[in-house]
Design a protein around this motif. Structure first.
Motif, mmCIF file in Angstrom:
data_model
loop_
_atom_site.group_PDB
_atom_site.id
_atom_site.type_symbol
_atom_site.label_atom_id
_atom_site.label_comp_id
_atom_site.label_asym_id
_atom_site.label_seq_id
_atom_site.Cartn_x
_atom_site.Cartn_y
_atom_site.Cartn_z
ATOM 1 N N SER A 181 0.820 -1.204 0.000
ATOM 2 C CA SER A 181 0.000 0.000 0.000
ATOM 3 C C SER A 181 0.855 1.257 0.000
ATOM 4 C CB SER A 181 -0.916 0.010 1.225
ATOM 5 O OG SER A 181 -1.565 1.258 1.349
ATOM 6 N N LYS A 182 0.441 2.232 -0.817
ATOM 7 C CA LYS A 182 1.150 3.513 -0.847
ATOM 8 C C LYS A 182 0.922 4.310 0.428
ATOM 9 C CE LYS A 182 -0.706 5.410 -4.467
ATOM 10 N NZ LYS A 182 -1.061 6.445 -5.465
ATOM 11 N N GLU A 212 6.578 5.545 1.688
ATOM 12 C CA GLU A 212 6.806 6.670 0.793
ATOM 13 C C GLU A 212 6.495 6.257 -0.648
ATOM 14 O OE1 GLU A 212 7.607 9.762 1.525
ATOM 15 O OE2 GLU A 212 7.668 9.351 3.680
ATOM 16 N N ARG A 213 5.917 7.180 -1.410
ATOM 17 C CA ARG A 213 5.600 6.887 -2.808
ATOM 18 C C ARG A 213 6.851 6.536 -3.598
ATOM 19 N NH1 ARG A 213 1.682 10.930 -5.954
ATOM 20 N NH2 ARG A 213 0.411 10.202 -4.214
ATOM 21 N N SER A 214 7.966 7.184 -3.283
ATOM 22 C CA SER A 214 9.217 6.900 -3.989
ATOM 23 C C SER A 214 9.660 5.456 -3.756
ATOM 24 C CB SER A 214 10.313 7.869 -3.542
ATOM 25 O OG SER A 214 10.528 7.784 -2.147
ATOM 26 N N ASP A 215 9.367 4.914 -2.559
ATOM 27 C CA ASP A 215 9.728 3.526 -2.283
ATOM 28 C C ASP A 215 8.919 2.575 -3.157
ATOM 29 O OD1 ASP A 215 11.517 4.354 -0.365
ATOM 30 O OD2 ASP A 215 10.120 4.105 1.302
ATOM 31 N N LEU A 216 7.633 2.880 -3.339
ATOM 32 C CA LEU A 216 6.789 2.044 -4.189
ATOM 33 C C LEU A 216 7.259 2.097 -5.633
ATOM 34 C CD1 LEU A 216 4.350 0.206 -4.521
ATOM 35 C CD2 LEU A 216 2.892 2.227 -4.684
ATOM 36 N N GLY A 261 -4.021 -7.293 -11.036
ATOM 37 C CA GLY A 261 -4.086 -7.313 -9.583
ATOM 38 C C GLY A 261 -4.257 -5.931 -8.993
ATOM 39 N N ASP A 262 -3.915 -5.826 -7.722
ATOM 40 C CA ASP A 262 -3.988 -4.565 -6.988
ATOM 41 C C ASP A 262 -2.606 -3.924 -7.025
ATOM 42 O OD1 ASP A 262 -4.228 -2.484 -5.234
ATOM 43 O OD2 ASP A 262 -5.001 -3.656 -3.562
ATOM 44 N N PHE A 263 -2.447 -2.944 -7.908
ATOM 45 C CA PHE A 263 -1.157 -2.271 -8.074
ATOM 46 C C PHE A 263 -0.914 -1.232 -6.980
ATOM 47 C CE2 PHE A 263 -2.008 -4.057 -12.166
ATOM 48 C CZ PHE A 263 -0.806 -4.164 -12.847
ATOM 49 N N ASN A 264 -1.976 -0.842 -6.277
ATOM 50 C CA ASN A 264 -1.905 0.258 -5.317
ATOM 51 C C ASN A 264 -1.364 1.528 -5.970
ATOM 52 O OD1 ASN A 264 -2.910 0.041 -2.527
ATOM 53 N ND2 ASN A 264 -1.691 -1.846 -2.493
ATOM 54 N N MET A 265 -1.622 1.653 -7.254
ATOM 55 C CA MET A 265 -1.297 2.846 -8.038
ATOM 56 C C MET A 265 -2.421 3.078 -9.032
ATOM 57 S SD MET A 265 2.790 2.433 -8.908
ATOM 58 C CE MET A 265 2.651 0.725 -9.472
#
Length: 276
Positions: free
Chosen positions: A106-107, A111-115, A142-146
């Protein structure tokens, strides 16, 4: 022959009855679930079998993050499972392609940069598996969380997934003297659609910047499979067997059903089904 796929993040709720009805109503051949620890798989298979859908479970790790069930005669098999994704081989007549089923972190928990960095890493792993299997045909679902427009999805260092099939069919683009292969992302086609009761697959209002509706649940495909993909059959489901998956406010019923809505899609494949 059209093969029907269904993906659903079930939010660890016991919604086997909804899944069964979704499979029967939409004649699903390949079912992919995440956050599925409270789904009674034996019950699911038994009830589907009673309706002539003979689903087999594909997994290596008993408590895999991803669960895939299919109604084909041995034409799908799992070849790798890792923390955030599972890889499946699918035989299409004399050809083979790969299904990457994932559930990225999950974002909201990092941190978004980590994702974005992890997306780059996982994409390299996918490309390595494509090279090992000698195929340019693969889908990721799937669930990209993006969202489709987030950096990890559109960046050449990420999935490099574009909204235009014509561009995707160019196969790749050169970035920093390196060829980066495209994915085609059809989810742009339905995201925020005025005529849909739900504008994405996940609803999350935040105090400051918010899209309210997010399209985290996606399917993206390599250019070689675009002509096999039926864009008119891509759908975010909000009703199953006349039962709404939404609350009275037209939001995902996360307490009783799931905070994510399922997506279904079709591919034209030469696959034999168990009930044929």
């Amino acid at each position: 022959m059209k093969i029907n796929f269904l993906y659903w993040n079930t939010n660890n709720n016991n919604i086997s009855s909804y899944i069964i009805e979704a499979c029967l109503e939409n004649k699903i051949d390949v079912l992919i679930l995440s956050e599925n620890k409270n789904i009674d798989i034996d019950y699911l298979r038994r009830k589907l079998k009673e309706n002539n859908l003979f689903f087999k479970v594909e997994k290596i790790v008993p408590h895999s993050r991803i669960l895939l069930l299919h109604n084909t005669k041995g034409q799908i098999n799992v070849i790798k499972e890792s923390k955030y994704y599972s890889t499946f081989n699918l035989k299409d007549k004399d050809e083979r392609f790969l299904i990457f089923a994932l559930h990225l972190p999950s974002k909201y928990a990092q941190e978004r940069s980590d994702l974005n960095m992890y997306t780059s890493q996982i994409l390299r792993e996918f490309e390595q598996l494509e090279e090992e299997r000698k195929t340019e045909k693969s889908i990721v679902v799937g669930d990209f969380n993006m969202n489709p427009f987030d950096d990890g999805m559109v960046s050449a260092l990420g999935f490099n997934a574009v909204m235009c099939p014509t561009i995707a069919k160019k196969q790749s683009r050169k970035v920093l003297n390196e060829e980066r292969k495209f994915y085609y992302n059809p989810m742009w086609h339905i995201m925020g659609n005025y005529f849909n009761s739900c504008k994405g697959t996940f609803y999350y209002p935040t105090a400051t910047k918010s899209y309210y509706w997010y399209t985290y649940d996606q399917v993206i495909i390599r250019p070689e499979l675009i002509d096999k993909f039926d864009i008119n059959e891509l759908e975010v489901l909000s009703i199953i067997n006349e039962k709404s998956l939404l609350t009275r406010n037209n939001l995902p019923n996360k307490k009783k059903i799931s905070d994510h809505l399922p997506i279904k899609f079709k591919l034209e494949l030469e696959v034999t089904k168990n009930n044929e």
